[in-house]
Design a protein around this motif. Structure first.
Motif, PDB file in Angstrom:
ATOM      1  N   PHE A 100     124.262 -23.688 150.685  1.00 58.82           N
ATOM      2  CA  PHE A 100     125.082 -24.776 150.166  1.00 58.82           C
ATOM      3  C   PHE A 100     126.579 -24.547 150.371  1.00 58.82           C
ATOM      4  O   PHE A 100     127.387 -25.450 150.158  1.00 58.82           O
ATOM      5  CB  PHE A 100     124.820 -24.972 148.666  1.00 58.82           C
ATOM      6  N   PHE A 101     126.962 -23.343 150.780  1.00 58.82           N
ATOM      7  CA  PHE A 101     128.386 -23.008 150.893  1.00 58.82           C
ATOM      8  C   PHE A 101     128.702 -22.301 152.209  1.00 58.82           C
ATOM      9  O   PHE A 101     129.438 -21.315 152.242  1.00 58.82           O
ATOM     10  CB  PHE A 101     128.820 -22.144 149.701  1.00 58.82           C
ATOM     11  N   GLY A 102     128.126 -22.804 153.283  1.00 58.04           N
ATOM     12  CA  GLY A 102     128.470 -22.300 154.601  1.00 58.04           C
ATOM     13  C   GLY A 102     128.028 -20.876 154.883  1.00 58.04           C
ATOM     14  O   GLY A 102     128.591 -20.210 155.752  1.00 58.04           O
ATOM     15  N   PHE A 103     127.028 -20.404 154.147  1.00 61.31           N
ATOM     16  CA  PHE A 103     126.451 -19.075 154.354  1.00 61.31           C
ATOM     17  C   PHE A 103     127.454 -17.934 154.128  1.00 61.31           C
ATOM     18  O   PHE A 103     127.286 -16.845 154.657  1.00 61.31           O
ATOM     19  CB  PHE A 103     125.844 -18.959 155.762  1.00 61.31           C
ATOM     20  N   LYS A 104     128.482 -18.197 153.339  1.00 63.46           N
ATOM     21  CA  LYS A 104     129.462 -17.165 153.010  1.00 63.46           C
ATOM     22  C   LYS A 104     129.532 -17.010 151.500  1.00 63.46           C
ATOM     23  O   LYS A 104     130.126 -17.834 150.808  1.00 63.46           O
ATOM     24  CB  LYS A 104     130.836 -17.533 153.565  1.00 63.46           C
ATOM     25  N   GLY A 105     128.882 -15.961 150.981  1.00 61.86           N
ATOM     26  CA  GLY A 105     128.808 -15.777 149.539  1.00 61.86           C
ATOM     27  C   GLY A 105     129.316 -14.437 149.068  1.00 61.86           C
ATOM     28  O   GLY A 105     130.326 -13.930 149.552  1.00 61.86           O
ATOM     29  N   GLY A 106     128.572 -13.851 148.123  1.00 64.17           N
ATOM     30  CA  GLY A 106     128.974 -12.580 147.540  1.00 64.17           C
ATOM     31  C   GLY A 106     128.236 -11.413 148.159  1.00 64.17           C
ATOM     32  O   GLY A 106     127.756 -11.491 149.296  1.00 64.17           O
ATOM     33  N   LYS A 107     128.123 -10.342 147.383  1.00 66.88           N
ATOM     34  CA  LYS A 107     127.472  -9.130 147.890  1.00 66.88           C
ATOM     35  C   LYS A 107     126.138  -8.850 147.208  1.00 66.88           C
ATOM     36  O   LYS A 107     125.459  -7.896 147.537  1.00 66.88           O
ATOM     37  CB  LYS A 107     128.425  -7.944 147.753  1.00 66.88           C
ATOM     38  N   GLY A 108     125.777  -9.663 146.215  1.00 68.58           N
ATOM     39  CA  GLY A 108     124.432  -9.632 145.665  1.00 68.58           C
ATOM     40  C   GLY A 108     124.084  -8.480 144.752  1.00 68.58           C
ATOM     41  O   GLY A 108     122.902  -8.239 144.496  1.00 68.58           O
ATOM     42  N   ILE A 109     125.069  -7.776 144.232  1.00 69.11           N
ATOM     43  CA  ILE A 109     124.764  -6.605 143.404  1.00 69.11           C
ATOM     44  C   ILE A 109     124.119  -7.007 142.076  1.00 69.11           C
ATOM     45  O   ILE A 109     123.126  -6.406 141.654  1.00 69.11           O
ATOM     46  CB  ILE A 109     126.034  -5.771 143.148  1.00 69.11           C
ATOM     47  N   VAL A 110     124.660  -8.013 141.422  1.00 66.11           N
ATOM     48  CA  VAL A 110     124.115  -8.422 140.125  1.00 66.11           C
ATOM     49  C   VAL A 110     122.692  -8.965 140.272  1.00 66.11           C
ATOM     50  O   VAL A 110     121.788  -8.566 139.527  1.00 66.11           O
ATOM     51  CB  VAL A 110     125.022  -9.476 139.458  1.00 66.11           C
ATOM     52  N   VAL A 111     122.485  -9.859 141.234  1.00 69.42           N
ATOM     53  CA  VAL A 111     121.145 -10.431 141.393  1.00 69.42           C
ATOM     54  C   VAL A 111     120.142  -9.362 141.844  1.00 69.42           C
ATOM     55  O   VAL A 111     118.978  -9.382 141.444  1.00 69.42           O
ATOM     56  CB  VAL A 111     121.149 -11.621 142.382  1.00 69.42           C
ATOM     57  N   SER A 112     120.604  -8.411 142.646  1.00 71.92           N
ATOM     58  CA  SER A 112     119.723  -7.322 143.075  1.00 71.92           C
ATOM     59  C   SER A 112     119.349  -6.432 141.892  1.00 71.92           C
ATOM     60  O   SER A 112     118.203  -5.979 141.786  1.00 71.92           O
ATOM     61  CB  SER A 112     120.404  -6.484 144.162  1.00 71.92           C
ATOM     62  N   ALA A 113     120.317  -6.190 141.005  1.00 70.58           N
ATOM     63  CA  ALA A 113     120.047  -5.371 139.822  1.00 70.58           C
ATOM     64  C   ALA A 113     118.990  -6.030 138.940  1.00 70.58           C
ATOM     65  O   ALA A 113     118.094  -5.350 138.413  1.00 70.58           O
ATOM     66  CB  ALA A 113     121.338  -5.161 139.033  1.00 70.58           C
ATOM     67  N   VAL A 114     119.082  -7.341 138.780  1.00 72.22           N
ATOM     68  CA  VAL A 114     118.085  -8.067 137.992  1.00 72.22           C
ATOM     69  C   VAL A 114     116.708  -7.937 138.639  1.00 72.22           C
ATOM     70  O   VAL A 114     115.700  -7.689 137.961  1.00 72.22           O
ATOM     71  CB  VAL A 114     118.473  -9.557 137.859  1.00 72.22           C
ATOM     72  N   ALA A 115     116.666  -8.082 139.956  1.00 70.52           N
ATOM     73  CA  ALA A 115     115.395  -7.981 140.676  1.00 70.52           C
ATOM     74  C   ALA A 115     114.776  -6.594 140.518  1.00 70.52           C
ATOM     75  O   ALA A 115     113.564  -6.466 140.306  1.00 70.52           O
ATOM     76  CB  ALA A 115     115.613  -8.295 142.158  1.00 70.52           C
ATOM     77  N   ILE A 116     115.601  -5.564 140.592  1.00 66.16           N
ATOM     78  CA  ILE A 116     115.102  -4.194 140.443  1.00 66.16           C
ATOM     79  C   ILE A 116     114.564  -3.967 139.036  1.00 66.16           C
ATOM     80  O   ILE A 116     113.534  -3.307 138.842  1.00 66.16           O
ATOM     81  CB  ILE A 116     116.212  -3.173 140.762  1.00 66.16           C
ATOM     82  N   LEU A 117     115.237  -4.510 138.045  1.00 65.99           N
ATOM     83  CA  LEU A 117     114.769  -4.363 136.661  1.00 65.99           C
ATOM     84  C   LEU A 117     113.386  -4.974 136.482  1.00 65.99           C
ATOM     85  O   LEU A 117     112.540  -4.421 135.774  1.00 65.99           O
ATOM     86  CB  LEU A 117     115.763  -5.010 135.696  1.00 65.99           C
ATOM     87  N   PHE A 118     113.151  -6.105 137.109  1.00 65.28           N
ATOM     88  CA  PHE A 118     111.841  -6.747 137.015  1.00 65.28           C
ATOM     89  C   PHE A 118     110.792  -5.963 137.811  1.00 65.28           C
ATOM     90  O   PHE A 118     109.640  -5.869 137.405  1.00 65.28           O
ATOM     91  CB  PHE A 118     111.906  -8.186 137.533  1.00 65.28           C
ATOM     92  N   ALA A 119     111.199  -5.420 138.946  1.00 61.30           N
ATOM     93  CA  ALA A 119     110.260  -4.691 139.795  1.00 61.30           C
ATOM     94  C   ALA A 119     109.847  -3.365 139.167  1.00 61.30           C
ATOM     95  O   ALA A 119     108.668  -2.983 139.197  1.00 61.30           O
ATOM     96  CB  ALA A 119     110.878  -4.443 141.169  1.00 61.30           C
ATOM     97  N   ASP A 120     110.814  -2.640 138.594  1.00 64.12           N
ATOM     98  CA  ASP A 120     110.532  -1.369 137.917  1.00 64.12           C
ATOM     99  C   ASP A 120     111.706  -1.068 137.002  1.00 64.12           C
ATOM    100  O   ASP A 120     112.770  -0.650 137.458  1.00 64.12           O
ATOM    101  CB  ASP A 120     110.346  -0.233 138.936  1.00 64.12           C
ATOM    102  N   TRP A 121     111.518  -1.300 135.714  1.00 63.31           N
ATOM    103  CA  TRP A 121     112.616  -1.185 134.758  1.00 63.31           C
ATOM    104  C   TRP A 121     113.199   0.217 134.714  1.00 63.31           C
ATOM    105  O   TRP A 121     114.398   0.399 134.447  1.00 63.31           O
ATOM    106  CB  TRP A 121     112.170  -1.609 133.361  1.00 63.31           C
ATOM    107  N   ARG A 122     112.390   1.234 134.984  1.00 66.98           N
ATOM    108  CA  ARG A 122     112.902   2.614 134.962  1.00 66.98           C
ATOM    109  C   ARG A 122     113.944   2.821 136.059  1.00 66.98           C
ATOM    110  O   ARG A 122     115.035   3.349 135.804  1.00 66.98           O
ATOM    111  CB  ARG A 122     111.751   3.608 135.156  1.00 66.98           C
ATOM    112  N   ILE A 123     113.593   2.405 137.257  1.00 65.92           N
ATOM    113  CA  ILE A 123     114.507   2.538 138.386  1.00 65.92           C
ATOM    114  C   ILE A 123     115.749   1.684 138.160  1.00 65.92           C
ATOM    115  O   ILE A 123     116.878   2.115 138.430  1.00 65.92           O
ATOM    116  CB  ILE A 123     113.808   2.124 139.694  1.00 65.92           C
TER     117      ILE A 123
END
Length: 203
Positions: A100-123
């Motif tokens: 939606f914004f010309g394929f130029k966004g952020g670096k994804g650290i926050v969303v990746s952290a959320v994904a990792i928490l769901f995948a394995d909360w310990r890690i």
């Protein structure tokens, strides 16, 4: 074949959710300007903090967390554990390269952290905690993010063994984050990277 289609659907839905870049939206609402024209040019929470202040950065952080949680929950509903992995990759790709914004966004650290928490909360907890400590001590957001990105891969082997699905998931997320921080790496090596509180570079 049906399962593969489910995982693809989870990835696509998550990608579209990830493409809703909160930093760009908040910046335009707050000032009418595009956050990508300021500071590091990065559409993320840290650049928002440095450009528009704490209140705006908090809104961006909340928005990034919510879209990641929504994406992962949908992925889990569609495809179970593998759906989580697919959605985690999808939401990170969307945040980094928003359609939606010309394929130029952020670096994804926050969303990746959320994904990792769901995948394995310990890690997730270990990686996030150590990243925060590093950022607090050095004031280099990029250094904390990079180390956290490496940790999700390394800790995966310690906690999950040869779990191919998780390995692919963590390598893609970690590798993507490292790639997106390639300029930061060069500045860290040269000693010219900006610390938290300076006027440049975001997440």
């Amino acid at each position: 074949m049906m399962n593969i289609m489910k995982y693809i659907a989870a990835l696509i839905i998550a990608y579209l959710l990830g493409s809703i870049n909160t930093s760009i939206i908040v910046g335009k609402i707050k000032s009418g300007e595009d956050i990508r024209n300021y500071g590091s040019g990065n559409a993320g929470a840290t650049n928002t903090l440095r450009t528009f202040g704490k209140a705006a950065a908090v809104l961006v952080l909340i928005g990034d967390v919510l879209k990641a949680v929504a994406a992962i929950l949908i992925g889990r509903l569609i495809g179970g554990e593998t759906g989580i992995y697919a959605a985690g990759i999808g939401v990170a790709l969307g945040h980094n390269f928003p359609v939606f914004f010309g394929f130029k966004g952020g670096k994804g650290i926050v969303v990746s952290a959320v994904a990792i928490l769901f995948a394995d909360w310990r890690i997730g907890l270990i990686s996030i905690a150590l990243s925060i400590v590093i950022i607090a001590v050095t004031r280099y957001v990029s250094l904390g993010s990079l180390i956290g990105s490496v940790l999700i891969i390394v800790l995966g082997f310690l906690f999950r063994g040869v779990d191919i699905r998780y390995i692919i998931f963590s390598v893609v997320l970690g590798g993507l984050a490292i790639f997106r921080h390639r300029k930061n790496i060069l500045r860290l090596i040269k000693g010219t990277e900006n610390k938290l509180g300076s006027s440049r570079e975001g997440k």
